[in-house]
Design an enzyme around this catalytic site. Structure first.
Site, PDB file in Angstrom:
ATOM      1  N   ASN A 167      79.557  -7.707  -1.401  1.00 53.25           N
ATOM      2  CA  ASN A 167      78.503  -8.774  -2.233  1.00 53.25           C
ATOM      3  C   ASN A 167      79.065 -10.067  -2.507  1.00 53.25           C
ATOM      4  O   ASN A 167      80.200 -10.133  -1.883  1.00 53.25           O
ATOM      5  CB  ASN A 167      77.985  -7.840  -3.727  1.00 53.25           C
ATOM      6  CG  ASN A 167      79.333  -7.596  -4.383  1.00 53.25           C
ATOM      7  OD1 ASN A 167      80.167  -8.376  -4.829  1.00 53.25           O
ATOM      8  ND2 ASN A 167      79.603  -6.165  -4.547  1.00 53.25           N
ATOM      9  N   PRO A 225      78.934   6.604  -6.641  1.00 56.27           N
ATOM     10  CA  PRO A 225      79.203   7.008  -7.987  1.00 56.27           C
ATOM     11  C   PRO A 225      79.076   5.809  -8.883  1.00 56.27           C
ATOM     12  O   PRO A 225      79.592   4.699  -8.613  1.00 56.27           O
ATOM     13  CB  PRO A 225      80.392   7.754  -8.078  1.00 56.27           C
ATOM     14  CG  PRO A 225      81.245   7.250  -6.787  1.00 56.27           C
ATOM     15  CD  PRO A 225      80.281   6.669  -5.657  1.00 56.27           C
ATOM     16  N   LYS A 240      75.026   4.060 -20.567  1.00 55.11           N
ATOM     17  CA  LYS A 240      76.184   4.383 -20.121  1.00 55.11           C
ATOM     18  C   LYS A 240      77.144   4.258 -21.223  1.00 55.11           C
ATOM     19  O   LYS A 240      78.499   4.468 -20.855  1.00 55.11           O
ATOM     20  CB  LYS A 240      76.618   3.147 -19.014  1.00 55.11           C
ATOM     21  CG  LYS A 240      75.865   3.015 -17.989  1.00 55.11           C
ATOM     22  CD  LYS A 240      76.341   1.946 -16.874  1.00 55.11           C
ATOM     23  CE  LYS A 240      75.405   1.776 -15.697  1.00 55.11           C
ATOM     24  NZ  LYS A 240      75.715   1.059 -14.619  1.00 55.11           N
TER      25      LYS A 240
END
Length: 404
Positions: free
Chosen positions: A213, A308, A344
């Site tokens: 990225n 993950p 999260k």
């Protein structure tokens, strides 16, 4: 009123050759009045704008210009200036001295002393608007910022060359404020163990190609530098970025999301704060080819599988750790940021819209909104990533202090 942080501090003021050198006279005067001991170093070019006698009178100390000058009254030998300094300020800093410092050139007393000092460095650039926006100058300033220098951005206005734009030396008040901030900075994170991730992960397709990225790693490196400045013990888990590692960090080099996950999980129980500034790839190729794929067809289909979610995993495992996440969004920033924060189990979420000018990947600046777990938010204007790192750790300290 005298600033406690400035009293009895030895501040070296380096003045390079620009018309803004006359403003350094006021800076020296204000520092002396605040109780600082000031040693002025002039480049030869600077003497063409303001003479040494002016600075000697204001600082009440002999001024150093030539490499082989011997000051007659200063009680510390000039070869020890670098070691004796509590802080070094370059004002004005021309494109020339900035380039020398970035490249490690030492061809006069000022550039030599800059390379030898371990004191905090405040740089106040001043130059023509086109020079300041030149890619080489922008890159040099960015590198110095990554190395820990505090950059006092120039102001916009009419310049001595007759043009208008960004390049005018910052007002003395702003330079003084930066000096005071550096000298008054407490080691408020001494004893804290901080883990920071940086860069963009690389997910291999074959031995030659990978998916990645646009992350540059600049935010993570700025955070590591700030945590070090505050006295923390810092571990930086980083992908290859091309940036200089901050001196003093424990660097752990990784490439893929899985490698980063393993490195973070191995250390998670031993740290107090985790700041996940890395841009971790959401997907990776299902199969990594052992040999380079050959260009045989017009189309190539890659089957990807989900990586993950390291941040979510840390949120499930955390007990006492302060956990800070980043969200780079292109729309509905608040909705997505709050969802990630809650899902999260984070303490802080730093979110930015990467479509905004100055806030995208690879920039030295950012525009963010910081959310906490109570749902409160703080919108911050455009600022350097170094300044943003300070703001983030200010909030981390608030969280840690509230738990005592």
């Amino acid at each position: 009123m005298m600033k406690q942080s400035l009293q009895d501090k030895l501040i070296v003021v380096g003045v390079s050759g620009g018309i803004a050198a006359y403003k350094a006279c006021e800076l020296v005067s204000r520092l002396v009045k605040a109780g600082s001991r000031v040693q002025v170093i002039l480049t030869e070019s600077a003497t063409k704008f303001v003479g040494p006698l002016t600075f000697q009178t204001l600082s009440q100390q002999p001024v150093i210009v030539d490499m082989f000058d011997e000051p007659k009254q200063w009680n510390v030998a000039h070869v020890s200036v670098a070691e004796a300094a509590d802080l070094f300020v370059l004002a004005p800093a021309t494109a020339n001295i900035i380039g020398k410092l970035r490249s490690g050139i030492a061809d006069d007393f000022l550039s030599t002393t800059l390379l030898a000092t371990k004191a905090p460095l405040v740089i106040a650039p001043a130059m023509n608007v086109n020079m300041y926006s030149h890619p080489a100058v922008e890159e040099n300033i960015g590198v110095l910022r990554q190395r820990g220098a505090i950059i006092v951005e120039p102001e916009v206005g009419r310049l001595a060359c007759g043009t208008s734009g960004k390049g005018r030396l910052a007002e003395v008040e702003r330079i003084l404020a930066a000096i005071e901030e550096v000298l008054s900075a407490s080691k408020d994170m001494a004893g804290q163990r901080v883990l920071i991730t940086a860069g963009g992960t690389r997910e291999a397709i074959d031995p030659v190609r990978y998916i990645t990225n646009r992350s540059s790693g600049k935010m993570g490196y700025a955070l590591a530098q700030e945590a070090l400045r505050r006295g923390a013990q810092v571990t930086l888990v980083t992908t290859p970025t091309g940036l200089d590692l901050p001196a003093g960090v424990e660097a752990v080099m990784v490439e893929s999301a899985e490698e980063m996950r393993q490195a973070v999980l191995e250390r998670f129980e031993r740290v107090d704060v985790v700041v996940k500034a890395a841009a971790v790839a959401d997907y990776r190729p299902l199969m990594q080819q052992e040999q380079k794929l050959k260009k045989k067809t017009d189309h190539l289909l890659l089957e990807l599988v989900k990586n993950p979610d390291i941040l979510a995993e840390l949120g499930q495992k955390k007990n006492r750790q302060v956990l800070v996440g980043f969200a780079a969004e292109t729309n509905d920033l608040e909705t997505y940021a709050l969802d990630k924060l809650r899902r999260k189990n984070l303490d802080l979420m730093v979110a930015n819209d990467v479509t905004q000018p100055g806030a995208g990947f690879g920039k030295d600046t950012n525009i963010v909104t910081i959310f906490n777990r109570q749902g409160e938010k703080e919108q911050l204007d455009l600022m350097s990533k170094a300044e943003l790192a300070r703001r983030i750790f200010d909030k981390v300290i608030e969280i840690l202090s509230a738990r005592v």
